[in-house]
Design a protein around this motif. Sequence first.
Motif, PDB file in Angstrom:
ATOM      1  N   ILE A 129      -4.992   1.942  -7.210  1.00 53.25           N
ATOM      2  CA  ILE A 129      -3.721   1.249  -7.025  1.00 53.25           C
ATOM      3  C   ILE A 129      -3.497   0.378  -8.259  1.00 53.25           C
ATOM      4  CG2 ILE A 129      -2.359  -0.260  -5.536  1.00 53.25           C
ATOM      5  CD1 ILE A 129      -3.284   2.467  -4.278  1.00 53.25           C
ATOM      6  N   ALA A 175      -9.418   0.434   1.990  1.00 56.17           N
ATOM      7  CA  ALA A 175      -9.329  -0.294   0.723  1.00 56.17           C
ATOM      8  C   ALA A 175     -10.717  -0.679   0.232  1.00 56.17           C
ATOM      9  CB  ALA A 175      -8.478  -1.549   0.899  1.00 56.17           C
ATOM     10  N   ILE A 200      -7.849   2.895  -2.804  1.00 55.08           N
ATOM     11  CA  ILE A 200      -7.668   3.254  -1.398  1.00 55.08           C
ATOM     12  C   ILE A 200      -8.169   4.685  -1.225  1.00 55.08           C
ATOM     13  CG2 ILE A 200      -6.040   3.670   0.482  1.00 55.08           C
ATOM     14  CD1 ILE A 200      -4.311   1.445  -0.628  1.00 55.08           C
ATOM     15  N   SER A 229       0.840  -1.187   0.000  1.00 53.52           N
ATOM     16  CA  SER A 229       0.000   0.000   0.000  1.00 53.52           C
ATOM     17  C   SER A 229       0.882   1.247   0.000  1.00 53.52           C
ATOM     18  CB  SER A 229      -0.901   0.011   1.235  1.00 53.52           C
ATOM     19  OG  SER A 229      -1.632   1.216   1.286  1.00 53.52           O
ATOM     20  N   GLN A 246       1.616  -2.025   3.854  1.00 52.19           N
ATOM     21  CA  GLN A 246       0.895  -3.289   4.062  1.00 52.19           C
ATOM     22  C   GLN A 246       0.637  -3.950   2.699  1.00 52.19           C
ATOM     23  OE1 GLN A 246      -2.740  -2.880   6.317  1.00 52.19           O
ATOM     24  NE2 GLN A 246      -3.575  -4.794   5.542  1.00 52.19           N
ATOM     25  N   VAL A 267      -6.105   0.067   5.751  1.00 63.22           N
ATOM     26  CA  VAL A 267      -4.770  -0.431   5.438  1.00 63.22           C
ATOM     27  C   VAL A 267      -3.722   0.594   5.855  1.00 63.22           C
ATOM     28  CG1 VAL A 267      -5.508  -1.928   3.558  1.00 63.22           C
ATOM     29  CG2 VAL A 267      -4.877   0.418   3.051  1.00 63.22           C
ATOM     30  N   LEU A 274      -1.236  -5.674  -0.219  1.00 64.83           N
ATOM     31  CA  LEU A 274      -2.619  -5.582  -0.697  1.00 64.83           C
ATOM     32  C   LEU A 274      -2.989  -6.789  -1.546  1.00 64.83           C
ATOM     33  CD1 LEU A 274      -2.496  -1.839  -1.826  1.00 64.83           C
ATOM     34  CD2 LEU A 274      -3.454  -2.735   0.307  1.00 64.83           C
TER      35      LEU A 274
END
Length: 159
Positions: free
Chosen positions: A130, A94, A121, A88, A153, A149, A155
Amino acid sequence: MNISEVKELMAQFDASSLKEFSFKTVDGELAFSKNDHQLGQAPLPPVSTPTFVATPVVATTQEEDPEAAQAISKEETPAVAEGEEVPSPLVGVAYLASSPDKPAFVSVGDSVKKGQTLLIIEAMKVMNEIPAPRDGIVTEILVTNEEVVEFGQGLVRIK
């Protein structure tokens, strides 16, 4: 996980017959133990409240023996999907689809092209798409819809 959730877990653990308990998320691991000592270590001094230890343990009851707990631990180890994690780039919420009535951007097994939208996001009321960093196949989706998130992190995993 916030402090009130941790306190609630501690209270439930203290009231249970469990000797050890661990909880693992992508953000970290939380482990509780009522044992006086861990295997291979000298006993700890007696304490009136449970001892909280940050080591990986398996939830066991007082009746189970250590060999059974180790066997359970080996059986419950999840297999990690192949591929590269897409991290992320920001903190936010998310979304796996553009709206609740639309299909998800991608599913496990889908072939993706570089630049294709994997998910959105939302951060500060801005919807950030993303993109896939490369061509590949989605082997795992590591977040759920509307999950908060953190930066860095994982995804999605792409092979």
